[in-house]
Design a protein around this motif. Structure first.
Motif, PDB file in Angstrom:
ATOM      1  N   ALA A 279       0.862  -1.180   0.000  1.00 20.04           N
ATOM      2  CA  ALA A 279       0.000   0.000   0.000  1.00 20.04           C
ATOM      3  C   ALA A 279       0.901   1.232   0.000  1.00 20.04           C
ATOM      4  CB  ALA A 279      -0.895  -0.003   1.233  1.00 20.04           C
ATOM      5  N   ILE A 280       0.687   2.129  -0.948  1.00 20.20           N
ATOM      6  CA  ILE A 280       1.576   3.285  -1.119  1.00 20.20           C
ATOM      7  C   ILE A 280       0.743   4.557  -1.167  1.00 20.20           C
ATOM      8  CG2 ILE A 280       3.273   4.401  -2.622  1.00 20.20           C
ATOM      9  CD1 ILE A 280       4.084   1.628  -3.588  1.00 20.20           C
ATOM     10  N   ALA A 281       1.128   5.547  -0.340  1.00 21.97           N
ATOM     11  CA  ALA A 281       0.470   6.855  -0.333  1.00 21.97           C
ATOM     12  C   ALA A 281       1.384   7.851   0.357  1.00 21.97           C
ATOM     13  CB  ALA A 281      -0.882   6.796   0.371  1.00 21.97           C
ATOM     14  N   ASP A 282       1.478   9.056  -0.204  1.00 19.07           N
ATOM     15  CA  ASP A 282       2.203  10.163   0.434  1.00 19.07           C
ATOM     16  C   ASP A 282       3.622   9.775   0.823  1.00 19.07           C
ATOM     17  OD1 ASP A 282      -0.136  11.715   0.262  1.00 19.07           O
ATOM     18  OD2 ASP A 282      -0.880  10.881   2.143  1.00 19.07           O
ATOM     19  N   ASN A 283       4.351   9.134  -0.119  1.00 21.94           N
ATOM     20  CA  ASN A 283       5.751   8.737   0.091  1.00 21.94           C
ATOM     21  C   ASN A 283       5.925   7.746   1.231  1.00 21.94           C
ATOM     22  OD1 ASN A 283       6.958  10.178  -2.040  1.00 21.94           O
ATOM     23  ND2 ASN A 283       6.864  12.063  -0.845  1.00 21.94           N
ATOM     24  N   ARG A 284       4.859   7.016   1.543  1.00 21.87           N
ATOM     25  CA  ARG A 284       4.954   5.924   2.503  1.00 21.87           C
ATOM     26  C   ARG A 284       4.502   4.624   1.860  1.00 21.87           C
ATOM     27  NH1 ARG A 284       3.216   7.956   8.610  1.00 21.87           N
ATOM     28  NH2 ARG A 284       4.981   9.385   8.898  1.00 21.87           N
ATOM     29  N   LEU A 285       5.047   3.526   2.358  1.00 21.65           N
ATOM     30  CA  LEU A 285       4.743   2.201   1.825  1.00 21.65           C
ATOM     31  C   LEU A 285       4.547   1.249   2.993  1.00 21.65           C
ATOM     32  CD1 LEU A 285       6.627   0.325  -1.022  1.00 21.65           C
ATOM     33  CD2 LEU A 285       6.172  -0.803   1.163  1.00 21.65           C
ATOM     34  N   ALA A 286       3.422   0.534   2.996  1.00 20.06           N
ATOM     35  CA  ALA A 286       3.116  -0.425   4.057  1.00 20.06           C
ATOM     36  C   ALA A 286       2.944  -1.812   3.461  1.00 20.06           C
ATOM     37  CB  ALA A 286       1.847  -0.015   4.807  1.00 20.06           C
ATOM     38  N   VAL A 287       3.510  -2.823   4.144  1.00 20.20           N
ATOM     39  CA  VAL A 287       3.318  -4.216   3.774  1.00 20.20           C
ATOM     40  C   VAL A 287       3.003  -5.015   5.034  1.00 20.20           C
ATOM     41  CG1 VAL A 287       4.801  -4.170   1.726  1.00 20.20           C
ATOM     42  CG2 VAL A 287       5.785  -4.716   3.963  1.00 20.20           C
ATOM     43  N   SER A 288       2.472  -6.225   4.825  1.00 18.53           N
ATOM     44  CA  SER A 288       2.232  -7.117   5.954  1.00 18.53           C
ATOM     45  C   SER A 288       2.263  -8.553   5.456  1.00 18.53           C
ATOM     46  CB  SER A 288       0.883  -6.826   6.623  1.00 18.53           C
ATOM     47  OG  SER A 288       0.668  -7.688   7.722  1.00 18.53           O
ATOM     48  N   SER A 289       2.767  -9.462   6.303  1.00 21.05           N
ATOM     49  CA  SER A 289       2.819 -10.873   5.949  1.00 21.05           C
ATOM     50  C   SER A 289       2.353 -11.725   7.115  1.00 21.05           C
ATOM     51  CB  SER A 289       4.243 -11.279   5.540  1.00 21.05           C
ATOM     52  OG  SER A 289       5.119 -11.168   6.645  1.00 21.05           O
ATOM     53  N   GLN A 290       2.115 -13.004   6.839  1.00 22.67           N
ATOM     54  CA  GLN A 290       1.468 -13.882   7.805  1.00 22.67           C
ATOM     55  C   GLN A 290       2.270 -14.054   9.087  1.00 22.67           C
ATOM     56  OE1 GLN A 290      -0.226 -17.526   6.287  1.00 22.67           O
ATOM     57  NE2 GLN A 290       0.569 -18.703   8.002  1.00 22.67           N
ATOM     58  N   TYR A 291       3.573 -14.257   8.969  1.00 25.03           N
ATOM     59  CA  TYR A 291       4.380 -14.551  10.153  1.00 25.03           C
ATOM     60  C   TYR A 291       5.211 -13.369  10.627  1.00 25.03           C
ATOM     61  CZ  TYR A 291       3.230 -19.399   9.061  1.00 25.03           C
ATOM     62  OH  TYR A 291       2.553 -20.561   8.809  1.00 25.03           O
ATOM     63  N   ASN A 292       5.453 -12.398   9.755  1.00 27.53           N
ATOM     64  CA  ASN A 292       6.405 -11.334  10.071  1.00 27.53           C
ATOM     65  C   ASN A 292       5.762  -9.985  10.347  1.00 27.53           C
ATOM     66  OD1 ASN A 292       7.603 -13.285   7.778  1.00 27.53           O
ATOM     67  ND2 ASN A 292       9.128 -12.901   9.369  1.00 27.53           N
ATOM     68  N   GLY A 293       4.445  -9.914  10.283  1.00 31.61           N
ATOM     69  CA  GLY A 293       3.752  -8.704  10.672  1.00 31.61           C
ATOM     70  C   GLY A 293       3.839  -7.595   9.646  1.00 31.61           C
ATOM     71  N   ALA A 294       3.511  -6.384  10.093  1.00 32.52           N
ATOM     72  CA  ALA A 294       3.443  -5.212   9.222  1.00 32.52           C
ATOM     73  C   ALA A 294       4.711  -4.375   9.345  1.00 32.52           C
ATOM     74  CB  ALA A 294       2.218  -4.375   9.580  1.00 32.52           C
ATOM     75  N   MET A 295       4.995  -3.635   8.267  1.00 29.60           N
ATOM     76  CA  MET A 295       6.139  -2.739   8.246  1.00 29.60           C
ATOM     77  C   MET A 295       5.789  -1.494   7.452  1.00 29.60           C
ATOM     78  SD  MET A 295      10.069  -3.396   6.870  1.00 29.60           S
ATOM     79  CE  MET A 295       9.608  -3.612   5.151  1.00 29.60           C
ATOM     80  N   MET A 296       6.288  -0.348   7.906  1.00 30.68           N
ATOM     81  CA  MET A 296       6.067   0.914   7.218  1.00 30.68           C
ATOM     82  C   MET A 296       7.408   1.522   6.807  1.00 30.68           C
ATOM     83  SD  MET A 296       3.830   3.279   6.220  1.00 30.68           S
ATOM     84  CE  MET A 296       2.353   3.349   7.258  1.00 30.68           C
ATOM     85  N   LEU A 297       7.513   1.870   5.523  1.00 31.92           N
ATOM     86  CA  LEU A 297       8.671   2.589   5.003  1.00 31.92           C
ATOM     87  C   LEU A 297       8.275   4.019   4.676  1.00 31.92           C
ATOM     88  CD1 LEU A 297      10.154   0.011   2.426  1.00 31.92           C
ATOM     89  CD2 LEU A 297      10.626   0.199   4.879  1.00 31.92           C
ATOM     90  N   GLU A 298       9.221   4.944   4.791  1.00 31.41           N
ATOM     91  CA  GLU A 298       9.000   6.330   4.383  1.00 31.41           C
ATOM     92  C   GLU A 298      10.120   6.755   3.449  1.00 31.41           C
ATOM     93  OE1 GLU A 298       7.153   9.885   6.650  1.00 31.41           O
ATOM     94  OE2 GLU A 298       9.299   9.886   7.148  1.00 31.41           O
ATOM     95  N   PHE A 299       9.735   7.351   2.320  1.00 29.35           N
ATOM     96  CA  PHE A 299      10.686   7.827   1.318  1.00 29.35           C
ATOM     97  C   PHE A 299      10.847   9.329   1.488  1.00 29.35           C
ATOM     98  CE2 PHE A 299       9.013   3.884  -0.115  1.00 29.35           C
ATOM     99  CZ  PHE A 299      10.000   3.281  -0.866  1.00 29.35           C
ATOM    100  N   ARG A 300      12.059   9.748   1.782  1.00 35.10           N
ATOM    101  CA  ARG A 300      12.323  11.153   2.062  1.00 35.10           C
ATOM    102  C   ARG A 300      13.185  11.762   0.963  1.00 35.10           C
ATOM    103  NH1 ARG A 300      13.791   9.855   8.437  1.00 35.10           N
ATOM    104  NH2 ARG A 300      11.629   9.429   9.086  1.00 35.10           N
ATOM    105  N   ALA A 301      12.861  12.986   0.603  1.00 34.16           N
ATOM    106  CA  ALA A 301      13.599  13.673  -0.455  1.00 34.16           C
ATOM    107  C   ALA A 301      15.080  13.729  -0.116  1.00 34.16           C
ATOM    108  CB  ALA A 301      13.042  15.087  -0.646  1.00 34.16           C
ATOM    109  N   GLY A 302      15.903  13.396  -1.115  1.00 34.06           N
ATOM    110  CA  GLY A 302      17.344  13.469  -0.934  1.00 34.06           C
ATOM    111  C   GLY A 302      17.972  12.241  -0.314  1.00 34.06           C
ATOM    112  N   GLU A 303      17.156  11.279   0.140  1.00 31.85           N
ATOM    113  CA  GLU A 303      17.697  10.064   0.749  1.00 31.85           C
ATOM    114  C   GLU A 303      17.542   8.901  -0.227  1.00 31.85           C
ATOM    115  OE1 GLU A 303      16.126   9.308   4.604  1.00 31.85           O
ATOM    116  OE2 GLU A 303      16.629  11.309   5.371  1.00 31.85           O
ATOM    117  N   ALA A 304      18.636   8.173  -0.440  1.00 36.72           N
ATOM    118  CA  ALA A 304      18.637   7.100  -1.434  1.00 36.72           C
ATOM    119  C   ALA A 304      17.817   5.899  -0.999  1.00 36.72           C
ATOM    120  CB  ALA A 304      20.069   6.672  -1.728  1.00 36.72           C
TER     121      ALA A 304
END
Length: 476
Positions: A279-304
């Motif tokens: 799921a992607i919105a406003d430079n953020r990305l969320a995923v979730s899996s059965q055994y490993n749970g959810a995770m949120m990434l944030e994409f920031r300007a200027g950061e690789a």
């Protein structure tokens, strides 16, 4: 001075069809999760709630088993199924960890959108060695006069969308020595201009781009222990257009033109079951899996490389008391709406998370099993936003219209559409429907292992709103 519409390149090269999203026009659903591959339904003229007798069914057509969701484009409906001759040898145990062995044919079907009648079918022999060996997994991808279909054992077909003629064909196992994943190849092909992007697997080729006109290899990239089952997608993040891939060992972003890696984030997924589309919105990305749970990434300007904001697991046991953070979804939709994350944990616990922290805001069982005690393992919801509402398809065969907000789950109405008919190894072998629906032409298109149904969701003022049964098609 006249205003001018500026259009960015679209994953399916369908910028010329943006007019279909304007008020009064009908949209197609030509690939996995719709026109923009974001799982959002944008048509107007849709009913506000279901009538007491349920919305009218336009047609029902018998089909064979499979998980492949429908694609709707140009007045046609495309999907895949499987045909097994009566008495054919089979070794099936319907276990999550057992590769069923069956002999039969996979098929690509094309139906008339108005009547459900079979226009053409393309069948080919395909011996299965995959868990849940009922049928193909991936939704076909339609682009103009071509349809791209991927079978469970790695058969990739480019067919003429009008007549089903074979344009070119490949097989991931034969041609690229890829190993068939436990649950088969399931990632819907992605069209980007003249490229067809597919998840293959293997050393240096977890993802690959082919010339979509000829099947010729253009580039390949990435190594992972498992290719996963998640469909690739293209998004603009922190100002850069990129191919986003989620495989068994983590996530990565690539240049769609060259396959050059832009970033990667390690996130090992047990059994390689990276399934739900990020799921992607406003430079953020969320995923979730059965055994490993959810995770949120944030994409920031200027950061690789994106920043991991949080990880949160709800565990893989029934929640006798609601957890405080995260959820562990198997294949349900993950939504990222207005700074909050919505998803379904392993036993049907439907949750809202604070997007900044991963902490739970609320939990309910209402759209899955109901009641107060989680009891159905691998409960699944496919959720499709429509304006300020969400259409929810559950694995009981119900279509639900609801609102999801931080204030809670608000159900507007519900209708039973299809009978669940696929045995699941969870919850004592209960029957389920595990196929993503399509929404197009103000209609719902959804299938189980025996039939596909088209139901009108048009508002009463729209011509489709008063349609009843139009066709009962004999088995193809």
């Amino acid at each position: 001075m006249k205003s001018r519409l500026v259009v960015r390149p679209l994953p399916l090269a369908l910028a010329c069809l943006l007019w279909a999203s304007l008020p009064g026009h009908a949209d197609d659903w030509p690939q996995w999760r719709g026109l923009l591959r974001d799982g959002v339904w944008r048509e107007d003229g849709v009913l506000e709630r279901f009538p007491p007798e349920g919305p009218p069914v336009r047609w029902r057509t018998p089909i064979g088993p499979g998980f492949s969701g429908p694609a709707v484009a140009g007045g046609r409906v495309y999907l895949m199924d499987r045909a097994v001759e009566e008495g054919a040898s089979a070794d099936m145990e319907i276990r999550w960890d057992y590769r069923d062995k069956t002999q039969g044919h996979e098929r690509v079907l094309c139906l008339d959108e108005a009547t459900g009648k079979v226009v053409w079918k393309h069948a080919y022999p395909c011996a299965y060695e995959t868990a849940y060996g009922f049928g193909p997994r991936a939704t076909p991808t339609v682009c103009g006069d071509r349809v791209y279909a991927l079978g469970a054992m790695g058969d990739l077909w480019c067919l003429d969308s009008a007549a089903g003629r074979v344009v070119w064909q490949s097989n991931f196992v034969r041609d690229y020595r890829a190993a068939a994943p436990l649950y088969g190849f399931a990632s819907a092909p992605l069209v980007d201009g003249d490229r067809l992007i597919v998840m293959v697997g293997g050393e240096g080729q977890v993802v690959m781009a082919l010339d979509r006109h000829t099947g010729r290899e253009l580039w390949k990239a990435g190594t992972a222990s498992e290719p996963g089952y998640c469909a690739p997608l293209i998004r603009t993040l922190a100002g850069r257009r990129q191919l986003v891939v989620w495989h068994g060992d983590g996530l990565m972003g690539l240049e769609p033109e060259s396959g050059k890696e832009l970033w990667s984030v390690p996130h090992h997924i047990s059994l390689g079951i990276a399934i739900s589309t990020p799921a992607i919105a406003d430079n953020r990305l969320a995923v979730s899996s059965q055994y490993n749970g959810a995770m949120m990434l944030e994409f920031r300007a200027g950061e690789a490389v994106p920043t991991v904001l949080w990880k949160a697991s709800g565990s893989s046991a029934p929640e006798r008391q609601w957890k405080k953070a995260g959820f562990n979804t198997t294949m349900s939709t993950v939504l990222l709406l207005d700074g909050h994350v919505y998803g379904v944990s392993l036993y049907g616990e439907t949750c809202c998370l604070d997007g900044n922290t991963g902490q739970r805001v609320w939990t309910t069982l209402q759209p899955t099993s109901g009641g107060t005690e989680p009891r159905e393992r691998w409960s699944t919801l496919f959720m499709v936003p429509h304006g300020d509402r969400v259409f929810i398809w559950n694995d009981h065969g119900d279509l639900i219209l609801a609102r999801l907000t931080p204030a809670g789950y608000q159900e507007i109405s519900r209708v039973h559409v299809l009978e669940p008919d696929m045995p699941s190894t969870g919850s004592g072998g209960r029957l389920v429907v595990w196929s993503h629906p399509a929404f197009a032409n103000r209609c719902l298109y959804v299938r189980n292992n025996h039939e596909i149904v088209c139901m009108s969701l048009a508002a009463p003022s729209h011509p489709l709103g008063s349609e009843g049964n139009r066709n009962q098609e004999p088995a193809p």
